[in-house]
Design a protein around this motif. Structure first.
Motif, mmCIF file in Angstrom:
data_model
loop_
_atom_site.group_PDB
_atom_site.id
_atom_site.type_symbol
_atom_site.label_atom_id
_atom_site.label_comp_id
_atom_site.label_asym_id
_atom_site.label_seq_id
_atom_site.Cartn_x
_atom_site.Cartn_y
_atom_site.Cartn_z
ATOM 1 N N GLY B 305 0.779 -1.239 0.000
ATOM 2 C CA GLY B 305 0.000 0.000 0.000
ATOM 3 C C GLY B 305 0.809 1.287 0.000
ATOM 4 N N VAL B 306 2.097 1.212 0.033
ATOM 5 C CA VAL B 306 2.863 2.456 0.175
ATOM 6 C C VAL B 306 2.882 3.241 -1.135
ATOM 7 C CG1 VAL B 306 4.365 1.440 1.956
ATOM 8 C CG2 VAL B 306 5.089 1.430 -0.451
ATOM 9 N N ASP B 307 3.155 4.512 -0.988
ATOM 10 C CA ASP B 307 3.102 5.416 -2.146
ATOM 11 C C ASP B 307 4.472 5.453 -2.834
ATOM 12 O OD1 ASP B 307 2.281 7.222 -3.988
ATOM 13 O OD2 ASP B 307 2.594 8.964 -2.662
ATOM 14 N N PHE B 308 4.936 4.286 -3.239
ATOM 15 C CA PHE B 308 6.258 4.173 -3.825
ATOM 16 C C PHE B 308 6.182 2.981 -4.782
ATOM 17 C CE2 PHE B 308 10.871 2.719 -3.061
ATOM 18 C CZ PHE B 308 11.372 3.607 -3.997
ATOM 19 N N LYS B 309 6.001 3.312 -6.060
ATOM 20 C CA LYS B 309 5.691 2.267 -7.036
ATOM 21 C C LYS B 309 6.751 1.173 -7.114
ATOM 22 C CE LYS B 309 2.535 4.731 -10.027
ATOM 23 N NZ LYS B 309 2.302 5.322 -11.368
ATOM 24 N N VAL B 310 8.018 1.590 -6.910
ATOM 25 C CA VAL B 310 9.097 0.603 -6.945
ATOM 26 C C VAL B 310 8.789 -0.552 -5.986
ATOM 27 C CG1 VAL B 310 11.530 0.216 -6.399
ATOM 28 C CG2 VAL B 310 10.836 2.300 -7.609
ATOM 29 N N PHE B 311 8.191 -0.192 -4.841
ATOM 30 C CA PHE B 311 7.830 -1.227 -3.868
ATOM 31 C C PHE B 311 6.446 -1.807 -4.128
ATOM 32 C CE2 PHE B 311 10.682 -0.478 0.137
ATOM 33 C CZ PHE B 311 11.809 -0.607 -0.671
ATOM 34 N N SER B 312 5.486 -0.915 -4.279
ATOM 35 C CA SER B 312 4.096 -1.386 -4.300
ATOM 36 C C SER B 312 3.775 -2.198 -5.547
ATOM 37 C CB SER B 312 3.132 -0.191 -4.198
ATOM 38 O OG SER B 312 3.358 0.672 -5.295
ATOM 39 N N GLU B 313 4.512 -1.967 -6.619
ATOM 40 C CA GLU B 313 4.184 -2.687 -7.857
ATOM 41 C C GLU B 313 5.148 -3.823 -8.171
ATOM 42 O OE1 GLU B 313 3.667 0.120 -11.000
ATOM 43 O OE2 GLU B 313 1.882 1.025 -10.072
ATOM 44 N N ALA B 314 6.151 -4.000 -7.310
ATOM 45 C CA ALA B 314 7.135 -5.055 -7.581
ATOM 46 C C ALA B 314 6.541 -6.429 -7.312
ATOM 47 C CB ALA B 314 8.377 -4.857 -6.706
ATOM 48 N N PRO B 315 6.891 -7.429 -8.102
ATOM 49 C CA PRO B 315 6.415 -8.797 -7.829
ATOM 50 C C PRO B 315 6.857 -9.273 -6.451
ATOM 51 C CG PRO B 315 7.597 -8.679 -9.948
ATOM 52 C CD PRO B 315 7.786 -7.366 -9.272
ATOM 53 N N ALA B 316 8.033 -8.808 -6.003
ATOM 54 C CA ALA B 316 8.512 -9.220 -4.684
ATOM 55 C C ALA B 316 9.360 -8.110 -4.085
ATOM 56 C CB ALA B 316 9.346 -10.497 -4.803
ATOM 57 N N VAL B 317 9.165 -7.892 -2.789
ATOM 58 C CA VAL B 317 10.041 -6.984 -2.057
ATOM 59 C C VAL B 317 10.597 -7.755 -0.875
ATOM 60 C CG1 VAL B 317 10.233 -4.825 -0.775
ATOM 61 C CG2 VAL B 317 8.628 -4.999 -2.714
ATOM 62 N N LYS B 318 11.915 -7.902 -0.860
ATOM 63 C CA LYS B 318 12.524 -8.649 0.245
ATOM 64 C C LYS B 318 13.627 -7.813 0.880
ATOM 65 C CE LYS B 318 12.499 -13.036 0.377
ATOM 66 N NZ LYS B 318 12.617 -14.506 0.219
ATOM 67 N N ALA B 319 13.983 -8.182 2.094
ATOM 68 C CA ALA B 319 14.947 -7.352 2.817
ATOM 69 C C ALA B 319 15.838 -8.205 3.700
ATOM 70 C CB ALA B 319 14.212 -6.327 3.671
ATOM 71 N N ILE B 320 17.015 -7.679 3.976
ATOM 72 C CA ILE B 320 17.824 -8.240 5.060
ATOM 73 C C ILE B 320 18.148 -7.130 6.047
ATOM 74 C CG2 ILE B 320 18.895 -10.188 3.853
ATOM 75 C CD1 ILE B 320 21.285 -8.457 3.220
#
Lengths: 584, 584
Positions: B305-320
């Motif tokens: 839901g965030v207002d940042f297409k790079v994140f909100s529209e990506a097939p996957a967002v992962k982090a370390i």
């Protein structure tokens, strides 16, 4: 279900237990309503019984569908056999089958899976996986593994370090023909598969490894004979600071260990030592089979005066006495031997038979005057056959040496359970090559010359002797070794004696010469031909019988069809063209 | 004189005895009239003393002439040292030299013979025999021999049969690039050096060998990287009738034995098992290093839901989460990490630092709404650095997996004395090759598919799972294995799934398919990369450090200059022409 044990290991002690076995169906027999199946695995054969009175319908149906070489899993009760078979280790027991599953089916095999095969070699190789199912082949390969295990343990105990040397090496035309491997990264350049890790192991001595060994594949692109293969296996050893004698003692210990652990035989140490010259003169061979006598005898002086120029003018006249064989060899038989003699370069084969105190045969008339001397010299007894070769000493020796071996085989003079090991020592450094028109190394150019003959490197090369030794078993060269040169100046003299220019020596062996600048220790070693050793231990007469997947005598594998054509892409990547191939 | 013992093994118990040593001169020091020499052999270093008051003129003269790396033989009396050196095993004793002989001299070496070398790789390889004199290299090669010894004993005890398979085999383009060997007898035909004895060992199972092993060289003509060599060594095993679990247990026993006998470490069995999918999703790697955490976390849903297409529209967002690393990584440092991310196909690397309850950094402003959720999900603590990749799931996984390993190294999170073995199981059968535009075998085409996914061979290939298992150590693939196909019909379906026509399958693998007609048993096995295993045990980071004579990264041997040009005669015999070479 998990397998309980190998089928070949079920014994009386297992009676009354339920076990699961997995293996191949040998014979199936239907007898008086019962079905008997021989179940085979790598440890032997076990009898299965299916009784229609007690077996389930399912078991019966499966048992009836089963054919030879099906793979099955069976579970059942071990019972005593009514009629024990004392010839079979499992012969006292049988398995009363309660469950049976077919794990895989089989077509009719191209030959029967049993010892004593009659299929031809290419059929055996094409279906090698079936050939190897035969108990005698499996036993050969197991023996081979046992031999290497034994060797490794021995050498590990003596603190030899097992080091792997490279397979992609530099081509060195001195010696046999190399197998080449084109390089993709360095276009137009080639690696060579090693004929032996000779220089590499010497460099390991330079590196201070002190004791090295490896059981390693070697490669020679030679025309194939019975006991040759494009790739063969060598037990390769090298040591620093040891004498010829010490290296031989280590080798003797190795062989004694193998003989004891694989054949249960205690060999007597040390092995006899025979000089190369004596081997040639007495046995006509540099690898004498000493299990029987029939020694070569020199009659050159004795026949100098006879009225038969073939004898009196020959550089050498030598003979062998075939004891009591006069009646076994007809003229026709002797004609066959003459053909053999000619293959070894002799112009002919003279012979006499000794009977009732006189010599008979075509040349007997020329020998009347020396009959008594001959009889004494050769210790002739009634019915002896004498074969003569009058020729150069070398031809006389090698021809009679070959006939000696052939006759011993024909007359069954050899005890096949006897293992006669022996060292042949004191080798010439060089041998004359008619083909190349020059002296070549009898072993290799890194062999240390005997100090007292070293000066002949600049004189008569035939007089240079090597600190080299071959280990011989029953007429086969089992292995060979030497002390090596570790001083640059001597190595350079050796290359020069072999006809190398300084440039050629540096081009080929510069890295070895350079290594000699940096404290190269005295060193020496030995290599044993593993295939041949195992062949002799297995009582086989071809090394193919102790190699899992050998090539045929056209250097081809009838199973995979290697070598094969490769794609244009593969050749393009290597920048290679095959001559005579279609051009696009 | 015969050597009494290795110099490195002289101890206090030898004081008062006369001994003879042979070895290399390390340092020579002239101190207060005395001459001290370090004598080195493969077992260590021993101090020699020459005292001008007691030594003969001859000994003095020789001692004075001696330089580093001379090879000498010395005889003398073992005495206690005045000042013992507790850092040296021989430090309590010294040898009072009574006789000394120079066995060979040495020029000044291109680098010093000591641990911790600074010479470049090609110099080390060009003078490999000197490089191997360095104690750490000798120790590596000794360790290697100890590892193979340990493996062999273990497998021999389990009744594995050591069988040698051929080196001159058939070229099979499926897989990596073959090294070819032109045939002289069969012009235009080529052998290939084996990439592994895969099919051959399967045929040994068909032959009923039941348990096979071999420590064997394999060959791949690939572009070289740090831990790759044109030839490498494999511990190759195959068994019949065993389950995946049973094969893994045998392997675990093997590794436990090696760890105990070479490192004195008792490993805990069984090793953990991790599914391939879990390894990829938690560690971003099919060979996870489990010595540290920093697991990959999936934020795809959280940031939807965030207002940042790079994140909100990506097939996957992962982090370390890099614990406590916020202050250690400047923007510049993170730019470097971004470069790494791009090498793995990521479009970029987003990051935030967590401090005093807030997120900071370029993308922090887009995450304000989810700060609390993020903090909870990632268990954020003060000074944590969070790295995000928003991309396809595969790219997100592999990128973060690579960063994870790099960060652990940079931050020294890894205990180098820890050995984390683990099984990665449940592999996909196929992987998509962008280069070839088709699915290819993840392991090889003989791998058994998991029964419940077998039907997807004619459906969605990405869904076929293999009965395959890799053994992983500290982030390295140590080896891998699988159960194999033993039924012809299934093998034919497999080839078809891989895009083979019937003709192509028969042309390449007809002999294997034919072998499946004759009672091929269920079987499976495993191979361990020996070079890599020894490298990890030796604490090295390049397999060259545990290979006696490796190639450099141009697949060349700087010592022998292999590969090299060969003679026209050699090429003619093979009917080969090199493209672009001068034509006569």
């Amino acid at each position: 279900m998990k397998r309980s044990m190998y089928a070949g290991r079920v014994r009386e002690e297992h009676i009354g237990t339920h076990i699961t076995l997995k293996g191949w169906v040998g014979r199936r027999r239907d007898l008086g309503g019962l079905i008997f199946i021989d179940l085979r695995d790598r440890e032997g054969v076990m009898q299965l019984v299916i009784n229609p009175d007690t077996a389930s319908k399912e078991v019966m149906a499966t048992a009836e569908s089963i054919r030879s070489e099906y793979v099955v899993e069976v579970t059942g009760l071990v019972e005593a056999r009514e009629q024990a078979n004392p010839n079979l280790p499992t012969g006292a027991v049988e398995l009363k089958v309660e469950a049976i599953t077919v794990l895989n089916t089989a077509k009719t095999t191209p030959f029967e899976i049993k010892d004593g095969i009659e299929a031809n070699d290419d059929t055996r190789l094409r279906y090698r996986y079936l050939d190897l199912r035969r108990p005698e082949m499996l036993a050969n390969l197991k023996l081979r593994a046992k031999v290497t295990h034994s060797i490794r343990n021995y050498l590990d105990e003596l603190e030899f370090i097992d080091v792997e040397t490279p397979f992609l090496t530099k081509s060195t035309p001195e010696g046999a023909r190399d197998y080449l491997v084109p390089s993709r990264v360095n276009k137009g350049h080639f690696y060579a598969l090693p004929q032996s890790p000779q220089i590499t192991k010497q460099l390991l001595m330079n590196a201070g490894f002190d004791r090295y060994y490896q059981i390693v594949k070697c490669f020679r692109d030679e025309d194939l004979r019975g006991d040759r293969q494009p790739e063969f296996t060598q037990v390769d050893m090298e040591t620093s600071f040891l004498s010829e004698q010490e290296i031989q003692e280590i080798t003797e210990g190795l062989i004694a260990r193998v003989m004891k652990e694989t054949k249960g035989i205690e060999v007597t140490l040390p092995f006899p030592r025979m000089k190369y010259d004596d081997a040639m003169s007495l046995y006509g061979s540099d690898k004498p089979d000493t299990r029987f006598d029939m020694l070569l005898q020199d009659l050159t002086e004795l026949v100098k005066g006879v009225d038969f120029k073939v004898f009196s003018e020959a550089p050498a006249v030598k003979a062998i006495v075939v004891k009591g064989a006069a009646d076994h060899y007809s003229r026709k038989d002797i004609d066959k031997l003459t053909e053999v003699a000619k293959q070894y370069g002799a112009k002919g084969l003279a012979w006499v038979k000794y009977a009732d105190g006189t010599l008979n045969g075509p040349v007997a008339k020329f020998l009347t005057d020396v009959t008594s001397d001959l009889t004494t010299a050769l210790h002739l007894e009634d019915k002896d056959l004498v074969l003569f070769v009058a020729d150069s000493l070398e031809v006389a020796n090698t021809t009679l040496g070959a006939l000696r071996v052939r006759l011993a085989k024909e007359l069954d003079l050899v005890d096949n359970n006897q293992y006669n090991f022996l060292w042949v020592v004191d080798w010439p450094m060089f041998e004359w090559s008619e083909e190349e028109g020059r002296y070549m190394s009898a072993h290799h150019p890194f062999t240390l010359p005997q100090e007292e003959t070293e000066h002949e490197l600049e004189g008569d090369l035939s007089k240079v002797r090597a600190v080299a030794y071959d280990i011989v078993l029953n007429g086969y060269e089992l292995g060979g070794g030497s002390l090596r040169i570790n001083h640059k100046e001597l190595q350079e003299r050796m290359f020069k004696a072999l006809g190398f220019t300084t440039e050629a020596a540096n081009e080929q062996f510069g890295f070895l010469l350079e290594a000699m600048d940096y404290g190269f220790p005295p060193h020496g070693g030995l290599a044993i031909g593993l295939d041949r050793f195992v062949m002799l231990l297995a009582g086989e007469d071809n090394i193919r019988e102790v190699i899992a997947f050998p090539k045929n005598n056209k250097a081809t594998d009838p199973m995979t069809q290697a070598p094969s054509l490769v794609s244009d892409k593969q050749l393009d990547e290597l920048s290679l063209q095959v001559e005579g191939a279609d051009q696009e």
